[in-house]
Design an enzyme around this catalytic site. Structure first.
Site, PDB file in Angstrom:
ATOM      1  N   TRP A 199       0.822  -1.209   0.000  1.00  0.00           N
ATOM      2  CA  TRP A 199       0.000   0.000   0.000  1.00  0.00           C
ATOM      3  C   TRP A 199       0.856   1.260   0.000  1.00  0.00           C
ATOM      4  CZ3 TRP A 199      -1.471  -3.936   3.677  1.00  0.00           C
ATOM      5  CH2 TRP A 199      -2.646  -4.625   3.332  1.00  0.00           C
ATOM      6  N   HIS A 214      -6.822   2.354   0.534  1.00  0.00           N
ATOM      7  CA  HIS A 214      -7.970   1.442   0.455  1.00  0.00           C
ATOM      8  C   HIS A 214      -9.132   2.077   1.222  1.00  0.00           C
ATOM      9  CE1 HIS A 214      -5.852  -0.851   4.045  1.00  0.00           C
ATOM     10  NE2 HIS A 214      -5.925   0.432   4.246  1.00  0.00           N
ATOM     11  N   ARG A 267      -2.808   4.630  -5.135  1.00  0.00           N
ATOM     12  CA  ARG A 267      -1.595   3.831  -4.928  1.00  0.00           C
ATOM     13  C   ARG A 267      -0.462   4.474  -5.711  1.00  0.00           C
ATOM     14  NH1 ARG A 267      -3.459  -1.805  -3.545  1.00  0.00           N
ATOM     15  NH2 ARG A 267      -5.178  -1.240  -2.164  1.00  0.00           N
ATOM     16  N   GLN A 276     -12.760   1.362  -4.930  1.00  0.00           N
ATOM     17  CA  GLN A 276     -13.018   0.136  -4.180  1.00  0.00           C
ATOM     18  C   GLN A 276     -14.412   0.217  -3.571  1.00  0.00           C
ATOM     19  OE1 GLN A 276      -9.979  -0.365  -1.147  1.00  0.00           O
ATOM     20  NE2 GLN A 276      -8.760  -1.647  -2.515  1.00  0.00           N
ATOM     21  N   VAL A 325      -7.414  -8.848   9.107  1.00  0.00           N
ATOM     22  CA  VAL A 325      -8.386  -9.952   9.165  1.00  0.00           C
ATOM     23  C   VAL A 325      -7.691 -11.245   9.605  1.00  0.00           C
ATOM     24  CG1 VAL A 325     -10.059  -9.074   7.491  1.00  0.00           C
ATOM     25  CG2 VAL A 325      -8.052 -10.350   6.688  1.00  0.00           C
ATOM     26  N   ALA A 369     -15.153  -8.632   6.788  1.00  0.00           N
ATOM     27  CA  ALA A 369     -14.918  -7.428   5.989  1.00  0.00           C
ATOM     28  C   ALA A 369     -14.437  -7.877   4.624  1.00  0.00           C
ATOM     29  CB  ALA A 369     -13.868  -6.543   6.656  1.00  0.00           C
TER      30      ALA A 369
HETATM   31  N1  PHE Z   1      -8.156  -3.286   1.857  1.00  0.00           N
HETATM   32  C1  PHE Z   1      -7.652  -4.474   1.178  1.00  0.00           C
HETATM   33  C2  PHE Z   1      -6.898  -4.022  -0.069  1.00  0.00           C
HETATM   34  O1  PHE Z   1      -7.018  -2.919  -0.499  1.00  0.00           O
HETATM   35  C3  PHE Z   1      -8.770  -5.417   0.807  1.00  0.00           C
HETATM   36  C4  PHE Z   1      -9.445  -6.018   1.997  1.00  0.00           C
HETATM   37  C5  PHE Z   1     -10.534  -5.391   2.587  1.00  0.00           C
HETATM   38  C6  PHE Z   1      -8.989  -7.209   2.535  1.00  0.00           C
HETATM   39  C7  PHE Z   1     -11.159  -5.953   3.657  1.00  0.00           C
HETATM   40  C8  PHE Z   1      -9.625  -7.767   3.616  1.00  0.00           C
HETATM   41  C9  PHE Z   1     -10.706  -7.154   4.167  1.00  0.00           C
HETATM   42  O2  PHE Z   1      -6.128  -4.784  -0.642  1.00  0.00           O
END
Ligand code: PHE
Length: 328
Positions: free
Chosen positions: A150, A164, A190, A204, A247, A296
Site C-alpha cells: 500500500w 484502500h 496507490r 473500491q 483480518v 470485511a
Molecule cells: N483493503 C484491502 C486491499 O485494499 C482489501 C481487503 C478489505 C482485505 C477488507 C480484507 C478485508 O487490498
C-alpha cells in the site's frame, strides 16, 4: 421617351429592386441630380414653348413626387425584410445531445442496488486519511514490510491519500454500535507504475458486517448472492487463503463465469480480499471480540466493470477519450 413610358420603366425598376443597392441605382437612373432621366426632363422644361411648359411641367413634377414616394415605400419594405430572418417551420430541429453516466458510475450504482437489497447501508469516507486510520488502526505497524502493498502519496508527515477504503471500517465501528452491515464505495490511491491492470487511482467498495454471530458462512452467502445478481447464475466463486493484517483468517475471492461470451469463461480471476475482522482491530475500537465478530471485504470496482463491459485496459476509464466513453 414620353413621360408615360418613363413612368412605366421607373415603377418597374423600383418594384423589381432586390436590395437597397439596386434601389439606389434606380433612384440615380431617374432622379439623379446630374443624369437622372426625369431630372433631365425637368431641367429642359425652361426651353419649351410656354404652352407645352404649362402642360408638361405639372405632369413631370407629379411624376417626380410619385417616384419619390415609391422609392421610399420600397426602401422600407426592403429594410423590414432583412431584419426579420425567415424561419422554415417545417425544418427538423437540432437534436440536443444528452450526456450519460460513466461506466464506473454505472457499476457503482449496480453494486449499491444489490447491497441495498441485502440490507446493507451505504456510507462514504474521506479520501485524505491519517496514517492512523489507513494503517495503524488496521493492525499495520509503521515499519511492517506489508506496507509495501500500500505505497501511497503523502500530503505531509501524518496525512496521505488513502490506499484502500478499509479505514472506514475503523471510523464506522468507532461511532456505531453493532449489529450493522455497510458498504463503502470510494476512490483510493496507490503510488505505483500503471499498466493494463494498475492505476494510481481507482475505486473500491469496502464491506463490513458485525454482529454477535456473524461468520464466514454468512459472508459466503452474501458474496455468492452478490455475484449471482451482478453477473448471473453461471458465476462460480472460490475462496483462497490469503493475508491481510486486519483480518484473521484472511482470504481472497476468485470468480469464474460459465459463459463462452465472457472473458472469465473457464478462467478464475481474483476480485476481492476479505476475512474475519481481526480481534486486535475490534479491541482497538473498543468492541469486545468475545461479544462481537464479523467479516470485511474490499473489492475493486474497475475490475468488475472490465468483466461486465469487456474492457481490456484499466487506463481507458480515466483517458477522457469520448470514443471510449460514448459506448456506454
Ligand atoms: N483493503 C484491502 C486491499 O485494499 C482489501 C481487503 C478489505 C482485505 C477488507 C480484507 C478485508 O487490498
Amino acid at each position: 421617351m414620353t413621360l408615360a413610358e418613363l413612368k412605366e420603366s421607373a415603377i418597374s425598376d423600383i418594384k423589381n429592386a432586390k436590395d437597397a443597392k439596386e434601389l439606389e441605382a434606380a433612384k440615380v437612373k431617374y432622379l439623379g441630380r446630374k443624369e437622372g432621366q426625369l431630372t433631365n426632363i425637368l431641367k429642359s422644361l425652361k426651353n419649351l414653348p410656354e404652352e407645352e411648359k404649362r402642360k408638361v411641367g405639372p405632369e413631370a413634377n407629379a411624376l417626380r413626387q410619385e417616384l419619390e414616394a415609391a422609392l421610399d415605400k420600397k426602401l422600407k419594405e426592403l429594410a423590414k425584410k432583412s431584419s426579420v430572418p425567415s424561419i422554415d417551420v417545417t425544418r427538423p430541429g437540432v437534436k440536443v445531445r444528452a450526456g450519460h453516466l460513466h461506466p464506473l458510475t454505472l457499476m457503482e450504482n449496480d453494486i449499491k442496488t444489490i447491497f441495498a437489497g441485502l440490507n446493507f447501508s451505504i456510507v462514504e469516507g474521506p479520501e485524505v486519511e491519517t496514517e492512523h486510520y489507513n494503517f495503524e488502526a488496521l493492525n499495520i505497524p509503521a515499519n511492517h514490510p506489508v506496507k509495501d502493498m500500500w505505497d501511497t502519496f503523502w500530503i505531509d508527515a501524518q496525512h496521505l491519500l488513502r490506499t484502500h477504503t478499509s479505514p472506514m471500517q475503523i471510523r464506522y465501528m468507532e461511532t456505531h454500535k453493532p449489529p450493522f452491515q455497510i458498504i463503502v464505495p470510494g476512490r483510493v490511491f496507490r503510488f505505483e507504475a500503471t499498466d493494463a491492470s494498475h492505476e494510481i487511482n481507482f475505486y473500491q467498495v469496502e464491506g463490513l458486517m458485525i454482529g454477535e454471530k456473524v461468520n464466514l458462512a454468512n459472508f459466503k452467502y452474501i458474496i455468492s448472492e452478490f455475484f449471482r445478481q451482478l453477473f448471473g447464475v453461471n458465476t462460480e466463486i472460490r475462496f483462497r487463503p490469503s493475508y491481510f493484517p486486519f483480518v484473521e483468517p484472511g482470504l481472497e475471492v476468485d470468480i469464474k463465469i460459465q459463459d463462452p461470451g465472457s472473458p472469465l469463461h473457464n478462467h478464475w480471476l481474483e476480485v476481492m480480499g476479505a476475512g474475519m475482522v481481526h480481534p486486535k482491530v475490534l479491541d482497538g475500537v473498543k468492541l469486545n471480540p468475545k461479544e462481537f465478530q464479523g467479516f470485511a471485504f474490499g473489492l475493486g470496482l474497475e475490475r468488475l466493470a472490465m468483466i461486465k463491459y469487456k474492457i481490456p485496459d484499466i487506463r481507458l476509464f480515466y483517458s477522457g477519450d469520448l470514443r471510449f466513453i460514448n459506448q456506454f
